[in-house]
Each structure stands twice: as C-alpha cells, then as structure tokens.
Design a protein around this motif. Structure first.
Motif, mmCIF file in Angstrom:
data_model
loop_
_atom_site.group_PDB
_atom_site.id
_atom_site.type_symbol
_atom_site.label_atom_id
_atom_site.label_comp_id
_atom_site.label_asym_id
_atom_site.label_seq_id
_atom_site.Cartn_x
_atom_site.Cartn_y
_atom_site.Cartn_z
ATOM 1 N N PHE A 1 3.671 6.098 2.168
ATOM 2 C CA PHE A 1 4.281 4.998 2.907
ATOM 3 C C PHE A 1 5.522 4.476 2.186
ATOM 4 C CE2 PHE A 1 3.691 0.731 5.118
ATOM 5 C CZ PHE A 1 4.143 1.228 6.327
ATOM 6 N N SER A 2 6.501 4.020 2.967
ATOM 7 C CA SER A 2 7.739 3.490 2.400
ATOM 8 C C SER A 2 8.295 2.419 3.308
ATOM 9 C CB SER A 2 8.769 4.616 2.225
ATOM 10 O OG SER A 2 9.234 5.063 3.486
ATOM 11 N N ILE A 3 9.312 1.721 2.840
ATOM 12 C CA ILE A 3 9.965 0.695 3.640
ATOM 13 C C ILE A 3 10.584 1.317 4.896
ATOM 14 C CG2 ILE A 3 11.816 -1.017 3.677
ATOM 15 C CD1 ILE A 3 9.391 -1.817 2.053
ATOM 16 N N LYS A 4 11.084 2.550 4.756
ATOM 17 C CA LYS A 4 11.671 3.226 5.911
ATOM 18 C C LYS A 4 10.642 3.387 7.022
ATOM 19 C CE LYS A 4 12.221 7.711 6.091
ATOM 20 N NZ LYS A 4 12.700 9.102 5.857
ATOM 21 N N TYR A 5 9.436 3.806 6.663
ATOM 22 C CA TYR A 5 8.399 3.970 7.673
ATOM 23 C C TYR A 5 7.956 2.621 8.233
ATOM 24 C CZ TYR A 5 7.917 8.949 6.885
ATOM 25 O OH TYR A 5 8.153 10.293 6.821
ATOM 26 N N LEU A 6 7.951 1.592 7.401
ATOM 27 C CA LEU A 6 7.624 0.258 7.898
ATOM 28 C C LEU A 6 8.618 -0.169 8.973
ATOM 29 C CD1 LEU A 6 6.017 -2.400 7.719
ATOM 30 C CD2 LEU A 6 7.572 -3.113 5.880
ATOM 31 N N PRO B 1 0.829 -1.214 0.000
ATOM 32 C CA PRO B 1 0.000 0.000 0.000
ATOM 33 C C PRO B 1 0.858 1.257 0.000
ATOM 34 C CG PRO B 1 -0.705 -1.543 1.700
ATOM 35 C CD PRO B 1 0.609 -2.035 1.199
ATOM 36 N N GLN B 2 0.326 2.316 -0.552
ATOM 37 C CA GLN B 2 1.028 3.594 -0.614
ATOM 38 C C GLN B 2 0.650 4.526 0.528
ATOM 39 O OE1 GLN B 2 3.524 4.130 -2.950
ATOM 40 N NE2 GLN B 2 3.105 1.944 -3.229
ATOM 41 N N HIS B 3 -0.330 4.142 1.336
ATOM 42 C CA HIS B 3 -0.787 4.993 2.430
ATOM 43 C C HIS B 3 -0.714 4.237 3.751
ATOM 44 C CE1 HIS B 3 -2.693 6.774 -1.174
ATOM 45 N NE2 HIS B 3 -2.432 7.906 -0.573
ATOM 46 N N VAL B 4 -0.362 4.934 4.801
ATOM 47 C CA VAL B 4 -0.165 4.317 6.112
ATOM 48 C C VAL B 4 -1.439 3.652 6.620
ATOM 49 C CG1 VAL B 4 0.420 4.766 8.531
ATOM 50 C CG2 VAL B 4 1.654 5.953 6.710
ATOM 51 N N LEU B 5 -2.578 4.309 6.434
ATOM 52 C CA LEU B 5 -3.832 3.816 6.995
ATOM 53 C C LEU B 5 -4.567 2.858 6.064
ATOM 54 C CD1 LEU B 5 -5.177 7.066 8.709
ATOM 55 C CD2 LEU B 5 -4.011 5.124 9.759
ATOM 56 N N SER C 1 9.257 0.796 16.644
ATOM 57 C CA SER C 1 8.507 1.499 17.691
ATOM 58 C C SER C 1 7.502 0.572 18.354
ATOM 59 C CB SER C 1 7.794 2.720 17.100
ATOM 60 O OG SER C 1 8.720 3.613 16.504
ATOM 61 N N PHE C 2 6.848 -0.272 17.535
ATOM 62 C CA PHE C 2 5.855 -1.202 18.083
ATOM 63 C C PHE C 2 6.487 -2.144 19.100
ATOM 64 C CE2 PHE C 2 4.095 -5.508 17.918
ATOM 65 C CZ PHE C 2 2.811 -5.278 18.366
ATOM 66 N N PHE C 3 7.640 -2.717 18.763
ATOM 67 C CA PHE C 3 8.253 -3.683 19.663
ATOM 68 C C PHE C 3 8.795 -3.011 20.932
ATOM 69 C CE2 PHE C 3 8.468 -6.297 15.762
ATOM 70 C CZ PHE C 3 7.810 -7.408 16.248
ATOM 71 N N ILE C 4 9.236 -1.776 20.807
ATOM 72 C CA ILE C 4 9.650 -1.037 22.010
ATOM 73 C C ILE C 4 8.457 -0.829 22.928
ATOM 74 C CG2 ILE C 4 10.489 1.178 22.874
ATOM 75 C CD1 ILE C 4 12.690 -0.540 21.759
ATOM 76 N N LEU C 5 7.334 -0.373 22.361
ATOM 77 C CA LEU C 5 6.132 -0.149 23.161
ATOM 78 C C LEU C 5 5.581 -1.463 23.712
ATOM 79 C CD1 LEU C 5 4.365 2.553 20.943
ATOM 80 C CD2 LEU C 5 5.486 2.906 23.148
ATOM 81 N N LEU C 6 5.657 -2.533 22.904
ATOM 82 C CA LEU C 6 5.199 -3.833 23.371
ATOM 83 C C LEU C 6 6.034 -4.313 24.556
ATOM 84 C CD1 LEU C 6 3.395 -6.356 22.984
ATOM 85 C CD2 LEU C 6 5.144 -7.241 21.422
ATOM 86 N N TYR C 7 7.339 -4.121 24.463
ATOM 87 C CA TYR C 7 8.230 -4.536 25.557
ATOM 88 C C TYR C 7 7.916 -3.752 26.834
ATOM 89 C CZ TYR C 7 12.503 -5.322 28.256
ATOM 90 O OH TYR C 7 13.388 -5.633 29.249
ATOM 91 N N LEU C 8 7.803 -2.427 26.710
ATOM 92 C CA LEU C 8 7.511 -1.603 27.884
ATOM 93 C C LEU C 8 6.148 -1.940 28.471
ATOM 94 C CD1 LEU C 8 8.865 1.844 26.599
ATOM 95 C CD2 LEU C 8 9.981 0.258 28.201
ATOM 96 N N GLY C 9 5.165 -2.116 27.589
ATOM 97 C CA GLY C 9 3.833 -2.477 28.071
ATOM 98 C C GLY C 9 3.816 -3.831 28.761
ATOM 99 N N THR C 10 4.586 -4.782 28.220
ATOM 100 C CA THR C 10 4.671 -6.105 28.836
ATOM 101 C C THR C 10 5.314 -6.035 30.211
ATOM 102 O OG1 THR C 10 4.836 -7.148 26.652
ATOM 103 C CG2 THR C 10 5.550 -8.449 28.535
ATOM 104 N N LEU C 11 6.336 -5.196 30.358
ATOM 105 C CA LEU C 11 6.978 -5.029 31.659
ATOM 106 C C LEU C 11 5.975 -4.535 32.702
ATOM 107 C CD1 LEU C 11 10.471 -3.423 30.904
ATOM 108 C CD2 LEU C 11 9.923 -5.813 31.371
#
Length: 449
Positions: free
Chosen positions: A240-245, A40-44, A251-261
C-alpha cells in the motif's frame, strides 16, 4: 522514535479541541496524522477501513462544512443546512477520538506477525471449472428470481428507489441466499482472473454478474463491495502507498456519485447538490450527539436486541414492532415517519451503542479489544498466511467494519453470518485446489516505490 512526537501532537490537538471552536477540525487532524504516521502496509489491513469510516464521517463532512461556513455558502438543497459541526458537543468529539484510537492501535498491535510469514512464497492455485460454472449459473438464477418475485423487471428499471426501499420486504431469505452465492462466485472469479493468462473473458463474466447483484442489494455500496471481493487476490499482494490511497479515494467518489444518481434518479446530479449531500449523508456523529445531550450513558441497554428476531421467528416474541437493532429503535424515536412510512433507518455510529451499553469511554475499551482481536486473527490467517478458503470471509468482515462503525459490534444478523461463513468455507474448499509452492508464479507481487 516517532512515538514521543506523536504523543506531543496528540496532547496539543486535544487541548485545542477542548478550548477552540470547530473542535471537529482538530479531531480530523488527529485522525489524519495517526493514519499517516502509522499507515498500514497492506490494502486489506483493518485500519484502512477504520480510516475510511472516520475519513468520511468526520474529516470529509466537517471539513466541507467548515469551508462552506467560511465562504458564506447559501445552501441550495430544499431542506437547507442540516449539519452544524461547529455546534457538536465536546463530549461527542472526545468519545469519537477515544473509540478511534482504541480501534486503530488495537488493530495495529494485534495484526503484527513475523516477517517470514508475510514474505512466504505463494502457492499455485487452480479453480475447478465445473464448480465455478455451476455457481455462476446458480447466482444468475437467484438474482433474476429475486428481481421477478419482488417487483418485476419494469418496476426495478422504471422506479428503482421506491422498489428498492419498499418492495423487497418478505423476501429476506432469498436475498441472503443470493448475497452468499454472489460473494462466493465473484471471489472465485477474481481468484481465477489472478491466476489465469487469458483474463479478459473472466473479467467480463464477473462484471456481468456483479451488475444484477449490485442492483438488487443497493447499487451505491454493493458494487463497491463486490469489486473489493473480486480484486482481493490482487489486494493481498499489493504494497500500500499514498498513490493507491489517492486512486482508491477518487474511484470511491466516482462510484458513489454514479450510484447516487441511480438511487435518487438524478436528484443530486449538480455539483452543489452533491457537495451538500456529502455533508449531510455522513451524519452519524450528529445523530450520536442528539443522544449524548438528551440522556445519560448506561449499561447493557440494547445488547440483547440481537435475540429479538430469532425469538420472533420461534414465536416467543409476538410484538412485530419489537426493537431488534439500535438504529431502528432510535429511528422510531427521532424519525418515526422514516421507519413507519418508508421502512428506512438513520445510522447511529458505534459510539452510541458504546454509550448506552458500556458507559461510553469508561468500559467501551473492553468489547472493542475483543472485537479487534477476533478480526485481527482472521486477517492474519486469511491474508497474511494466504488461506484462500478464509479470504472471502475476511473480506466480508473487513467491509463489515464499516457497517459496524455505523451500528453495533454484534448485530442481530450474526446468526445469519455464521451460516454464510460456513457455506463460503465449504464451497471454497470444494472449488479451490492449492498446490505446492510454485517455482515461478505468474503474477509477481505488486511493488510500489
């Protein structure tokens, strides 16, 4: 010209998935290659959420499982190894592939619009300050009220996990109202941030209200959810681009780790524990495999569960233990202690509902096409045509795609969602004033090379 090459790749990987061990790896390649070739070309865009689900529940889980298998990893969690992707049945893998391809290419086709609509210049937007201020104060009142009436501040701070799991029961209506006004407020703050010159204090105000809202609704996922709502005006204009992916994934895994803690009070703090948790946490297809190998596919076995809660409320169903959700039903059967002692559920994937209600791959494409068409139309009107009154509704549905993939197409909460969406639309109409096309828009579209 890429379609013939894609079909050749699909045939080859399906042959390997059928004949070779660790078929999940070939399924992972199908998912990854499909996404990269038709990205996809758009984030949403809905397909980003489809890929996020399969990326976590298939690619991540099975790849980590294979790596640990290859290096002869000795599992360190007290319960040992629970996930065995090498033993999952071919039937489960092929149904997962079928569901993925139907969803992905349906969204791919239904979301197409003329380029003139996508490139239309944005209009000027003003958020009415009085309404936003009242909504902000009211959201804080609701969040603090919920914390106080459920268990009180000391319990939420000192024993978060137990409080979240067991102390919220009986306060569902207040929880829903808090969620609705929280979503509206955070979206309006995000929209105001996008169109304002002085953004700093708006961002601070948004983060302040997002913390208690996340705390009471599951900090692991709720903060990410609110963050997407807040940033949605920016996401709408990002190419959207590979860089944003890569950035979003990190960012998701950082937030997931903190939330899991926070959620587990530091239990998964070490790298080995967290690594094994990632494999075991995304276990929906292992749960589905237990259904596939234990019973035959069926027709309309659980779809009418959506009426259980309303009929209980009206007094037509007196059995308080009646099934109202497929994951609740199956958790009672396979993990009774989790439900009856902790009131928690395992999450079976959408494939399980399709297996029990539409004979799996034979009829499941029919409800999937209806679902993707409805979400795609909402995407086209809200995001591509930039109707801000519909944007928070779409963002909720966009993120609910992930929940749908772990449950059912039409959940029992559908009646609540309808009321939520009506309230959101009304308050957005009251709070947002859209002007004519601006000669000079402060925030130009983000272009990525």
């Amino acid at each position: 010209m890429k379609f013939p090459y894609y079909c050749m790749m699909l045939l080859l990987l399906n042959a390997l998935m059928l004949t070779m061990p660790w078929g999940s790896i070939y399924l992972s390649l199908i998912i990854a290659i499909t996404y990269m070739m038709y990205r996809p070309q758009h984030v949403l865009h809905p397909n980003n959420m489809i890929f996020a689900f399969y990326g976590l529940y298939v690619i991540l889980s099975s790849t980590l499982n294979l790596i640990l298998y290859a290096i002869h990893w000795e599992y360190v969690l007290p319960w040992g190894q629970l996930i065995f992707w090498d033993l999952i049945s071919k039937k489960t893998l092929f149904q997962a592939e079928f569901t993925f391809l139907i969803l992905y290419f349906s969204f791919y086709q239904f979301t197409k619009v003329p380029q003139s609509i996508v490139s239309a210049p944005p209009r000027s937007v003003v958020i009415k300050p009085l309404i936003l201020t009242l909504l902000y104060i009211w959201t804080w009142v609701l969040a603090l009220w919920f914390i106080q009436v459920t268990a009180g501040f000391p319990a939420w701070i000192n024993d978060y996990s137990a409080t979240y799991l067991s102390m919220r029961e009986g306060h569902g209506l207040l929880n829903v109202i808090t969620i609705v006004f929280g979503n509206i407020t955070v979206f309006l703050l995000g929209l105001k941030t996008y169109y304002s010159k002085n953004k700093r204090w708006i961002i601070v105000a948004a983060l302040l209200v997002m913390m208690p809202l996340s705390f009471i609704a599951g900090i692991k996922s709720r903060f990410i959810f609110l963050l997407v709502i807040f940033l949605s005006p920016y996401f709408m204009r990002m190419v959207f681009s590979i860089k944003y992916l890569a950035i979003f994934s990190f960012s998701f895994f950082i937030l997931l780790y903190l939330g899991t803690l926070i959620r587990t009070e530091g239990f998964y703090a070490s790298a080995p524990f967290f690594l094994e948790m990632l494999i075991g946490y995304f276990n929906s297809f292992q749960l589905h495999d237990s259904i596939v190998i234990s019973r035959d596919p069926g027709l309309l076995q659980t779809v009418f569960q959506i009426f259980t809660k309303p009929l209980q409320t009206l007094g037509f169903i007196t059995d308080l233990d009646a099934n109202f959700d497929i994951s609740v039903m199956l958790t009672k059967e396979f993990f009774p202690d989790q439900w009856y002692l902790e009131h928690a559920t395992q999450q079976w994937p959408l494939d399980t509902e399709l297996y029990l209600n539409y004979y799996g791959i034979y009829l499941s494409w029919l409800p999937l096409l209806v679902y993707t068409y409805c979400v795609s139309m909402l995407y086209r009107h809200a995001v591509l045509k930039r109707n801000y009154n519909l944007v928070p509704i779409f963002v909720m549905e966009f993120q609910r795609i992930f929940s749908t993939m772990r449950g059912t197409l039409v959940p029992w909460e559908v009646f609540i969602y309808v009321v939520q969406y009506l309230l959101i639309y009304v308050f957005c109409r009251l709070a947002i004033k859209v002007g004519p096309v601006a000669a000079k828009v402060q925030n130009a579209e983000v272009k990525v090379s």
